[in-house]
Each structure stands twice: as structure tokens, then as C-alpha cells.
Write a protein that holds these residues in place. Structure first.
Motif, short mmCIF file in Angstrom:
data_model
loop_
_atom_site.label_atom_id
_atom_site.label_comp_id
_atom_site.label_asym_id
_atom_site.label_seq_id
_atom_site.Cartn_x
_atom_site.Cartn_y
_atom_site.Cartn_z
N SER A 170 -3.42 2.59 4.82
CA SER A 170 -4.07 2.94 3.61
C SER A 170 -5.14 1.99 3.09
O SER A 170 -5.83 2.58 2.46
CB SER A 170 -3.10 3.08 2.48
N THR A 171 -5.03 0.73 3.52
CA THR A 171 -5.97 -0.14 3.12
C THR A 171 -6.56 -0.98 4.25
O THR A 171 -7.35 -1.74 4.20
CB THR A 171 -5.26 -1.27 2.28
N LEU A 178 -3.44 -4.11 -3.80
CA LEU A 178 -4.19 -3.22 -2.70
C LEU A 178 -5.27 -4.34 -1.98
O LEU A 178 -6.01 -4.81 -2.60
CB LEU A 178 -4.86 -2.15 -3.03
N GLY A 179 -5.09 -4.36 -0.54
CA GLY A 179 -6.23 -5.24 0.16
C GLY A 179 -5.65 -6.54 0.30
O GLY A 179 -6.11 -7.24 0.99
N GLY A 224 0.75 -1.25 -0.07
CA GLY A 224 0.05 -0.01 0.04
C GLY A 224 0.87 1.34 -0.12
O GLY A 224 2.11 1.03 -0.10
#
Length: 246
Positions: A150-151, A120-121, A96
Motif C-alpha cells: 500500500s506504500t 505511512l511511508g 500500512g
């Protein structure tokens, strides 16, 4: 949007679940708003000694720990600037935005940075990390974020450290800005060389203070590091800790 014409306390502010800075309890606000103390006096020295011992307990470490007047990014930069030299090979594990930031810091100081990025994630895939390390020769440090705010995804910190130790003798530098104090981090048991964190998240304090752990192996790297440094030179923090001053 929350608007008010009166001072906001922990009782009347919205309870937002955001990465931080976090809402502060009233007792913390009261202390933060109290009169300044002599930062070169015995009271400060006693407080710093207690805080340093407590920080070691939270991190489950016998390594050195330091408080730095900076943001979390300053702690991340401290981890890099004190342990690497221009041209050193660094592996950056990215999941991220803050993993990207860690890589950018290493690159800014001249490290030969290899990036391994994940969607992401998603947390880092241990097999991919292992494969990447097997293909690298002479890697000086592995850097990554523990909890990617951020995730909202956390990397498997203990497992990542195990893989790194099995495949290389590299330093392990961890951005734990949004996890330390809220998630257990066994620095000694997992063999982490530098953990970087900051006051405004799980520590439930105002922003502006960051903290780092520093291992014996990190000190050896510091002794040979040719990276220019001054304000973030960890040796200065050690010298001032000995005399109980910031």
C-alpha cells in the motif's frame, strides 16, 4: 485507460508498475491456458513434489511448505488460524493497509491484539518494537507485513526477527505476499515460523494460489490451538501432500 478489442499479451499490454497482479509472460499464459490434468494422478503428484522442493529452496528453509488454493489473505489467515487460540496475546506491527488487515484477521479469531502503528511511508522502528515487547507478558505471536504494497515500504525483516527473538519466545508470522520470490527471505536463518505469500506478485503467476512455510514451532502451536478451522487447517494440507493430492 488502456482499452483493446483483442486479447492482451505481454507484448502489447502496458508495462505498469503496480502492486499486482503482475503482467504475465506469454509462456506462463500458454501454460495457464493449457488443458487440465488429473489432479489425483501421478503427473500432478510429481509436479507437486517438484514445486514443494523448489519452494523450500527459494525460502532457504527445511521447514514444511504448502500450496493453498486461496488469495494472499487466505495465506495470512492460515498463519493465524493454525497457531493461535482465542485470548492469545498477539503483537501486530503495522506500517500500512495490509498490516491493518493482518491485525483484523487476528482479532477476528479472538486474539488479544496489541497494535503498534507507524506513519505511512515509514518502516517499523526497531527500538519502539523492542520497547513494546518488553512491556508485554506472554505474547504468543508477532505478526507483520514484510513489504507493505500500500506504500511500497519494506520492513527490515532480518532485524525485526532478531529483536523479537531477543525479547520474547513468540511465534513470528510474516505477510510476504508482495515480497517473497522477489526479495531474499532466509526463513531458517532468521527464525521465521510462518511466511505467507501468493502467486500473483513476485512469483509472476495468475492469482489464486497462496503458499505458506510452517516451522516445527508452528506445528507445536497448532497442536494446542483451539481455534476452529477446516479449509485452512494446515494438517489437511500435510495429509494431502503425503499422497500427492491438492
Amino acid at each position: 485507460t488502456y482499452e483493446t478489442s483483442t486479447p492482451v499479451s505481454s507484448q502489447n499490454q502496458p508495462n505498469l508498475r503496480i502492486p499486482g497482479p503482475v503482467p504475465l509472460p506469454d509462456d506462463v499464459l500458454a501454460i495457464a491456458g493449457s488443458q487440465m490434468i488429473n489432479h489425483r494422478g501421478s503427473g500432478y503428484a510429481d509436479m507437486l513434489d517438484r514445486m514443494t522442493k523448489n519452494l523450500k529452496t527459494v525460502f532457504m528453509t527445511k521447514n514444511d511448505v504448502y500450496f493453498i488454493t486461496s488469495s494472499g489473505t487466505g495465506a495470512m489467515e492460515t498463519a493465524v488460524v493454525n497457531t493461535i487460540s482465542p485470548g492469545d496475546k498477539v503483537l501486530s506491527i503495522i506500517i500500512g493497509a495490509f498490516g491493518e488487515r493482518f491485525a483484523e484477521i487476528a482479532e477476528a479469531y479472538g486474539a488479544e491484539t496489541t497494535r503498534i502503528s507507524f506513519d505511512l511511508g515509514e518502516a517499523a522502528d526497531l527500538d519502539k518494537v523492542r520497547k513494546t515487547l518488553k512491556g508485554m507478558n506472554g505474547v504468543k505471536a508477532v505478526i507483520f507485513t514484510h513489504n507493505e504494497s500500500s506504500t511500497g515500504v519494506s520492513n527490515p525483516l532480518a532485524d525485526l526477527c532478531e529483536v523479537i527473538h531477543e525479547e520474547t519466545d513468540a511465534l513470528i508470522l510474516v505477510d510476504a505476499v508482495s515480497s517473497a520470490g522477489g526479495v531474499p527471505i532466509a526463513v531458517d536463518a532468521w527464525g521465521i515460523d510462518v511466511v505467507a505469500t501468493a502467486s500473483q506478485k513476485s512469483w509472476i503467476s495468475p492469482p489464486g494460489i497462496s503458499m505458506v512455510t510452517f516451522s516445527e514451532k508452528a506445528w507445536k502451536a497448532h497442536a494446542t490451538s483451539t481455534t476452529p478451522k477446516y479449509y485452512l487447517d494446515i494438517e489437511q494440507y500435510e495429509d494431502h501432500l503425503k499422497i500427492g493430492q491438492p
